[in-house]
Structures are given as structure tokens and as C-alpha cells.
Scaffold this motif. Structure first.
Motif, mmCIF file in Angstrom:
data_model
loop_
_atom_site.group_PDB
_atom_site.id
_atom_site.type_symbol
_atom_site.label_atom_id
_atom_site.label_comp_id
_atom_site.label_asym_id
_atom_site.label_seq_id
_atom_site.Cartn_x
_atom_site.Cartn_y
_atom_site.Cartn_z
ATOM 1 N N ILE A 33 30.466 90.137 -28.779
ATOM 2 C CA ILE A 33 31.737 89.414 -28.638
ATOM 3 C C ILE A 33 32.777 89.989 -29.599
ATOM 4 N N SER A 34 32.396 90.212 -30.849
ATOM 5 C CA SER A 34 33.327 90.770 -31.840
ATOM 6 C C SER A 34 33.811 92.161 -31.436
ATOM 7 N N ARG A 37 36.242 92.034 -28.401
ATOM 8 C CA ARG A 37 37.587 91.565 -28.757
ATOM 9 C C ARG A 37 38.474 92.698 -29.258
ATOM 10 N N LYS A 38 37.867 93.745 -29.790
ATOM 11 C CA LYS A 38 38.619 94.892 -30.314
ATOM 12 C C LYS A 38 38.959 95.910 -29.230
ATOM 13 N N ARG A 40 40.388 97.373 -25.704
ATOM 14 C CA ARG A 40 41.452 97.106 -24.726
ATOM 15 C C ARG A 40 40.978 97.416 -23.305
ATOM 16 N N TYR A 57 29.525 95.234 -36.470
ATOM 17 C CA TYR A 57 30.235 93.991 -36.145
ATOM 18 C C TYR A 57 29.394 92.746 -36.407
ATOM 19 N N HIS A 86 32.164 84.495 -21.500
ATOM 20 C CA HIS A 86 33.210 85.279 -22.167
ATOM 21 C C HIS A 86 33.805 86.377 -21.302
ATOM 22 N N PRO A 106 35.377 94.643 -21.776
ATOM 23 C CA PRO A 106 35.835 93.378 -22.367
ATOM 24 C C PRO A 106 36.390 92.442 -21.299
ATOM 25 N N SER A 107 36.511 91.214 -21.653
ATOM 26 C CA SER A 107 37.039 90.203 -20.741
ATOM 27 C C SER A 107 38.489 90.489 -20.392
ATOM 28 N N LYS A 110 42.471 85.935 -21.351
ATOM 29 C CA LYS A 110 43.112 85.804 -22.665
ATOM 30 C C LYS A 110 42.260 84.849 -23.467
ATOM 31 N N SER A 111 41.855 85.290 -24.697
ATOM 32 C CA SER A 111 41.036 84.399 -25.504
ATOM 33 C C SER A 111 41.691 84.079 -26.815
#
Length: 111
Positions: A33-34, A37-38, A40, A57, A86, A106-107, A110-111
Motif C-alpha cells: 500500500i505504501s 501510493r508513491k 503514478r 516501505y 485499495h 496503483p489504484s 483518489k485516496s
């Protein structure tokens, strides 16, 4: 009497709760998850590099196995929950001359 559809709703809530527990209890899932989030966009890693990146991470890097077989077992345990809760997708791309490749997407949410 129960309201129509209440069983399905309760069942869905139980599944979500189970997925959340899987993620909460896994240092590997938290590291994924971490990392996600980084990012794109989707990124491809050699499995060994993915393990190294996730250890960076993690709050407890030693809890993430450096053994490929154990790592893949744990990753497969959390993949579905990561996607369901997620929107993080893990794709196993197979073996190349350089080694086994994994892609993390990544998702889009928007989180």
C-alpha cells in the motif's frame, strides 16, 4: 422477518471485514500500500527488486521474507484484498532471462 437482500448485504460486509483483517495483519500488504501510493502508474520489478523495495516501505522489514517462495505465498494471500479494498493490482508476468517479473498497478481511485 428480514428485509429483502439483507443476507447478501451482511455477507458482503463480512467479506470486506475479512479482507480488511488480512491487510491489517500483514506487514507485506502495508508495504505494498505504501509503495503503491508513491507510484503514478504501473511499474514492473524483478521479484528480488520488488522484495527489496517493499522492505524499504515496511515498518518491520525483517517480517517480509527474502525467500522467493515464502514471499510469493504471502503475496498471493493478500493480493485479492489489496485489489478489493485499495484497487492495487499485482500482476505476475512470469520468468524472463533476468528473472521473475511482477507488476504493481496503483489504484486509480483518489485516496
Amino acid at each position: 422477518r428480514y428485509e429483502k437482500g439483507s443476507f447478501i448485504k451482511a455477507y458482503g460486509n463480512n467479506l470486506k471485514h475479512g479482507s480488511a483483517s488480512i491487510i491489517e495483519d500483514s506487514d507485506l500488504a502495508q508495504a505494498v500500500i505504501s509503495l503503491a501510493r508513491k507510484l503514478r502508474e504501473a511499474k514492473t520489478y524483478l521479484l528480488t527488486d520488488f522484495i527489496t523495495a517493499l522492505k524499504g516501505y515496511s515498518n518491520s522489514p525483517n517480517s517480509i521474507s527474502g525467500n522467493s517462495r515464502r514471499f510469493k505465498t504471502e503475496l498471493s494471500r493478500v493480493e485479492k484484498a489489496l485489489f478489493e479494498l485499495h484497487g492495487i493490482k499485482i500482476t505476475h508476468l512470469g520468468k524472463t532471462n533476468a528473472g521473475v517479473q511482477v507488476m504493481i498497478t496503483p489504484s486509480r481511485k483518489k485516496s
